[in-house]
Structure formats: structure tokens, C-alpha cells
Design a protein around this motif. Structure first.
Motif, PDB file in Angstrom:
ATOM      1  N   PHE A 162     -28.956   1.767  29.643  1.00  0.00           N
ATOM      2  CA  PHE A 162     -29.084   0.670  29.842  1.00  0.00           C
ATOM      3  C   PHE A 162     -28.392  -0.625  28.702  1.00  0.00           C
ATOM      4  O   PHE A 162     -27.398   0.402  28.076  1.00  0.00           O
ATOM      5  N   PRO A 163     -28.439  -1.258  28.299  1.00  0.00           N
ATOM      6  CA  PRO A 163     -26.955  -2.464  27.541  1.00  0.00           C
ATOM      7  C   PRO A 163     -26.750  -1.796  26.785  1.00  0.00           C
ATOM      8  O   PRO A 163     -27.971  -1.212  25.576  1.00  0.00           O
ATOM      9  N   GLY A 164     -25.656  -1.097  25.891  1.00  0.00           N
ATOM     10  CA  GLY A 164     -24.944  -1.023  25.225  1.00  0.00           C
ATOM     11  C   GLY A 164     -24.899   0.399  25.183  1.00  0.00           C
ATOM     12  O   GLY A 164     -24.026   0.954  24.313  1.00  0.00           O
ATOM     13  N   ASP A 165     -25.831   1.053  26.170  1.00  0.00           N
ATOM     14  CA  ASP A 165     -24.650   2.520  26.303  1.00  0.00           C
ATOM     15  C   ASP A 165     -23.311   2.569  27.174  1.00  0.00           C
ATOM     16  O   ASP A 165     -23.235   1.152  27.544  1.00  0.00           O
ATOM     17  N   VAL A 166     -22.586   3.268  26.441  1.00  0.00           N
ATOM     18  CA  VAL A 166     -21.601   3.921  27.201  1.00  0.00           C
ATOM     19  C   VAL A 166     -21.508   4.741  28.591  1.00  0.00           C
ATOM     20  O   VAL A 166     -21.866   5.725  28.183  1.00  0.00           O
ATOM     21  N   ILE A 167     -21.141   4.157  29.677  1.00  0.00           N
ATOM     22  CA  ILE A 167     -21.488   5.898  30.880  1.00  0.00           C
ATOM     23  C   ILE A 167     -19.431   6.239  31.032  1.00  0.00           C
ATOM     24  O   ILE A 167     -18.944   4.947  31.049  1.00  0.00           O
ATOM     25  N   GLY A 168     -19.736   7.393  31.649  1.00  0.00           N
ATOM     26  CA  GLY A 168     -18.439   7.643  32.863  1.00  0.00           C
ATOM     27  C   GLY A 168     -18.193   7.352  34.013  1.00  0.00           C
ATOM     28  O   GLY A 168     -18.967   8.039  34.691  1.00  0.00           O
ATOM     29  N   LEU A 169     -17.604   6.965  34.365  1.00  0.00           N
ATOM     30  CA  LEU A 169     -17.808   6.890  35.760  1.00  0.00           C
ATOM     31  C   LEU A 169     -16.312   7.505  36.667  1.00  0.00           C
ATOM     32  O   LEU A 169     -15.042   7.140  35.600  1.00  0.00           O
TER      33      LEU A 169
END
Length: 526
Positions: A357-364
């Protein structure tokens, strides 16, 4: 209230910034300890415990005891989902920190009570001010001898150019340090040095409660009451809105190493810190509650897993919901991609996530498709701005010392430069590769990582340059004439743009005067 709005309100995404050695990584550890994300804090400097700090995972960081790369950690506390970005404090890695600040909604600044505000902290505060980022200050190491808390408050106001308001107050410092009075919640925590356990709190009704005299002694109780009276006389009441607009910084006191004063900071932080905010793209303002997903890449990290030579792109989610296996548009290339293994972070440990969700940081996982600043959307052409590369200050030729490993060296240079650790320029006159950095330490880190991560050895050759400037012109003829005249000093950056390598301030000034039709840029964003 929709599920999306509910998730957004629960999110707190912030960065911890400070000068090296002020205790930033230690504070991060203790916040994770409260969130139950780790169960034993890795005492960073003690050799008895061989666990190094959770957020310092790169080999060179463990050897040096400093943070070199920003790491991302997520955990839950009470009903909140908290994302911490722990940044390198060392000024040679300032660029990584500046970029990280574009991906957070608020900041905690750590200040050492003995050293006060140092140069690096001042620079980072300027970046926060440019973006009106709300700031909380944590004054650390109160169990050591330091300066008077009132002097520290004055220095914070002068040096960081922001109003402050203490929300907790120490009872003595150094060897006589007895605890902290929590102004925000009206309670006292008594200090017992312990790295793993949380300290005792004494419930009181107000500052005149005789319980205070019993627990800290009459003299200290009297001084505490005088101090609190002085604080309420000098500093206006704390106002949430002023904090959210970046005009006033609440101040907390404690000792991160001894897990002291950290819970007070965290409890107040989740109540007052902002949830994800609107972000300015070049085309329009993007609100987090929008249904469609948008996000941007603010960092690329090579070799998080030494067994796989892969890069990870860190994506900050700005709006909507990111779903695994959905197809998203990569705006710069115009291609669409599906991501089957997006990850959430706990420093180096990664878990596959189904939605974020907004605010999260994900790794691709990145096989070379991403650059810093790239935007992902559900089809809209959006460009998020504010991820500059600055003109480097130090330059060296990089030379291959093992011709058999040319391929490995080239791959290593390409991946490390993609991370934005440093900048690569190829001289058009002799095709030699030049690395530009902000500080000397980066050269050592690059050399070390090339050898240990890619098996490629290199050596540096000195090169005296004053500045690298990106050049452009609307007049193609003028541009060609400039490139002919300066051909020995022309290079291309990794994106193939023209760069002029000026070897002195005088040469640069003359070039600007002789070629009025050429524009000279000192950051890569223009």
C-alpha cells in the motif's frame, strides 16, 4: 472508510538521519526490538556478541562499523505498520541519503548530546526543509557526560534553523543520569542500564507528585520542577499542525544503546507523525487514496544476496495498491512488466509480498530495466521528480589489473554505477573510464566490492579535475563547435549524455563566457 484509506492511515514511513556515530543504527535496532521484529539487539561495537547490527548487512559495513547503504525495514507496532529507512551517516554517501529523503513522509534526526549538531546533520536538515518534511529530534547518549540540555536546545534552533519543543526532559545526565520525565504523557521512566530490557515507568499524576521526590531524591526533583517551569515559560505549547508543516521539531532525550527513552519516542511518533502524503509528479499531484497504483524507484542495490548476482530496485508506492503478478507500465521505456516476486524487507531478509500500500517500500528484481527515478503506473504517463545526481567532487581513472577478468569488471562497474554509488564518465578522446564520487571512501568501497562481489581487481589512477558538468544547447552548431574545441575534455555519462570535464574553476568560467549558447548543469536533472 475504505480498506485502502484504512491501510494508508496505519502507515508511517520515515528515515533516520544523523552524523556518523550519533547512534542512528542503534536507535533503528531498538525500534525493531519494540516492534518484535528482532529479539536480541546486535550490540554493534561489542566484540563479545558476534551479531552485527541488523541493518548493516554488507560485508564492508561489518568490518568498518559504519552504514554504507540505505536499508529498509518494516515492522508492526500497536496497530501501525512502520517502515524505517536507515540511511548512511557518512558524508561520502550523502547522495544515497538525499535520494532516500524523497521516499519518506517524516524524519527522525539523532543528535549526540556531547557533540551537538554536526555539519552533515545541517546539510540533511536543508534537504528536509526544501521539502517541508516533518522532523523529530532524538538527543542520544544521555548516560555519558555531555552538554546542558538547554544549551543543546539553543544549538538545535540556531544550527538547524527550526523551532524546537521538548516533549521529554532528562533528570541529570552522565554518571548521575536518573531517568526521563515524559512531558507528552506526564510520566517518569527510571534509568537502569540494560541493553535488552525495557526500563521501569513510575506513574505520577503531575509534576508536583511527591512520588517524584521519593524516586529521584528531593534535590533532583526540585531541579526537574524548575526546568519544566522554565520550559513551559520559554517554549510555546506543542502544536501538531506546526510539526506537520515542518515548522517545529519535538525533542526527546534518551540512550538508544540502553533502550532508554526510545519507547516514549515511538509512542509519540505513531500518534503525531504523518501517514503517506500526496506526492508531486511533473504532470499533477498524486494523492495516496487514488485507486490506481503509482510508484517510483528511488534506489537500486546490487548483490543483496551474494549467491545470486542480481539487482533489486527499491520502489516507493505513492498511490493505490501494488499487486503481485499484475501488469504495470514502465513509463520511461513504454513497456509493460509483470512482477512475480516482489519483496518486503527486514534489512537483508526478504519476504515475497502479495500486495503493498502507499507508504510501503518493495523490492523488485531488476535485470537491468530500471534506473533511479523510473516511474511505474497502471498506464498513465507520470514522472516523479526530485531524484538528482549531483556533480561529483573527486575523480579517478579506473584501470583493469587483470585482463582475463575484463568482462567481470565491466559488469561490476555497470551494476554499481546503476546503484548510484558513484558516476561513470567515458572520456571521448581516449575511451578511458573515469569514476566520479562525492568522497574518498567511495573509491575504497567500489574497489572492495568489485573484488569480493565480482572477482574483478582494479587500481585507481589520479586525475585532477575540478567539475563535471552536463552540457546541452538548443543550437546544434554551437554544441558541435564546443565539442570540437574541448574534445580532450569531453565525456559521456552512463546514459550517453554529453559531459564537460573542467580541470579548473578558471577553465569552466572561460568556457561559460566563450560559449554563451551552451547551458552548463551541475545536477543531472534538467
Amino acid at each position: 472508510m475504505s480498506e485502502l484509506t484504512n491501510e494508508i492511515l496505519k502507515r508511517r514511513t520515515f528515515a533516520i538521519i544523523s552524523h556518523p556515530d550519533a547512534g542512528k543504527t542503534t536507535l533503528t535496532e531498538k525500534l525493531l526490538l519494540f516492534g518484535g521484529a528482532i529479539h536480541v539487539a546486535g550490540a554493534v561495537k561489542s566484540n563479545k556478541i558476534k551479531k552485527t547490527a541488523t541493518s548493516d548487512w554488507m560485508e564492508i559495513e561489518k568490518q568498518r562499523g559504519i552504514s554504507v547503504a540505505t536499508s529498509v525495514m518494516g515492522f508492526n507496532y500497536k496497530d501501525y505498520k512502520i517502515n524505517i529507512l536507515d540511511t548512511p551517516g557518512h558524508q561520502d554517501f550523502a547522495e544515497d541519503t538525499y535520494r532516500t529523503l524523497t521516499a519518506v513522509d517524516s524524519v527522525i534526526i539523532v543528535v549526540d548530546v556531547a557533540k551537538g549538531v554536526e555539519l552533515q546533520t545541517r546539510k540533511l536538515m536543508e534537504v528536509c526543509r526544501m521539502r517541508n518534511t516533518p522532523v523529530i529530534i532524538f538527543v542520544n547518549k544521555l548516560d555519558r557526560e555531555g552538554r546542558d540540555p538547554f544549551d543543546i536546545l539553543d544549538e538545535l534552533e540556531q544550527e538547524l534553523k527550526i523551532s524546537v519543543r521538548p516533549l521529554s526532559w532528562p533528570i541529570n545526565i552522565g554518571a548521575k543520569f536518573k531517568g526521563v520525565y515524559n512531558i507528552y504523557e506526564n510520566s517518569i521512566s527510571l534509568f537502569q542500564p540494560d541493553k535488552q530490557r525495557v526500563t521501569d515507568r513510575v506513574e505520577i499524576t503531575d509534576i508536583n507528585d511527591p512520588e517524584i521526590d521519593r524516586t529521584v531524591g528531593a534535590d533532583d526533583a526540585r531541579k526537574l520542577r524548575d526546568d519544566i517551569e522554565l520550559i513551559s515559560g520559554v517554549y510555546p505549547e506543542f502544536n501538531d499542525d506546526e510539526y506537520l508543516q515542518g515548522q517545529v521539531a519535538p525533542v526527546f532525550f534518551g540512550s538508544a544503546l540502553n533502550t532508554f527513552g526510545v519507547k516514549e519516542l515511538l509512542d509519540c511518533f505513531i500518534r503525531i507523525a504523518p501517514s503517506p502524503r500526496a506526492i508531486h509528479a511533473q504532470e499533477r499531484v498524486v494523492e495516496p487514496q487514488e485507486e490506481k497504483f503509482t510508484g517510483f524507484v528511488f534506489k537500486i542495490q546490487a548483490n543483496m544476496d551474494p549467491n545470486h548476482r542480481s539487482c533489486i530496485a527499491f520502489v516507493k508506492i505513492c498511490s493505490g495498491v501494488f499487486r503481485r503478478n499484475s501488469t504495470y507500465l514502465h513509463v520511461r521505456s513504454g513497456k509493460t512488466y509483470r512482477f512475480s516476486a516482489p519483496t518486503a524487507f527486514m534489512a537483508q531478509k526478504k519476504d515475497i509480498v502479495d500486495e503493498a500500500f502507499p507508504g510501503d517500500v518493495i523490492g523488485l528484481p531488476d535485470s537491468g530495466i530500471f534506473k533511479i527515478g523510473d516511474t511505474l503506473t497502471e498506464g498513465e504517463m507520470l514522472h516523479f521528480k526530485g531524484l538528482p545526481s549531483f556533480s561529483p567532487e573527486m575523480f579517478k581513472y579506473i584501470e583493469n589489473t587483470d585482463p582475463m577478468k575484463t568482462k567481470q569488471l565491466n559488469k561490476g562497474i555497470e551494476q554499481l554505477m546503476g546503484e548510484g554509488v558513484a558516476q561513470l564518465f567515458v572520456n571521448q578522446f581516449n575511451n578511458r573510464k573515469i569514476i566520479g564520487t562525492v568522497g574518498q571512501l567511495q573509491f575504497e568501497v567500489i574497489q572492495y566490492r568489485l573484488l569480493h562481489e565480482y572477482g574483478a581487481s582494479c587500481r585507481w589512477e589520479p586525475l585532477h579535475l575540478y567539475k563535471a558538468c552536463w552540457i546541452q544547447s538548443d543550437d546544434d552548431e554551437a554544441l558541435q563547435a564546443f565539442k570540437r574545441r574541448k574534445q580532450q575534455f569531453m565525456a559521456l555519462d552512463k546514459d550517453g549524455r554529453d559531459v564537460f570535464l573542467a580541470d579548473s574553476g578558471y577553465v569552466l568560467q572561460m568556457a561559460q563566457e566563450d560559449f554563451p549558447k551552451i547551458k552548463f548543469h551541475f545536477t543531472s536533472e534538467f
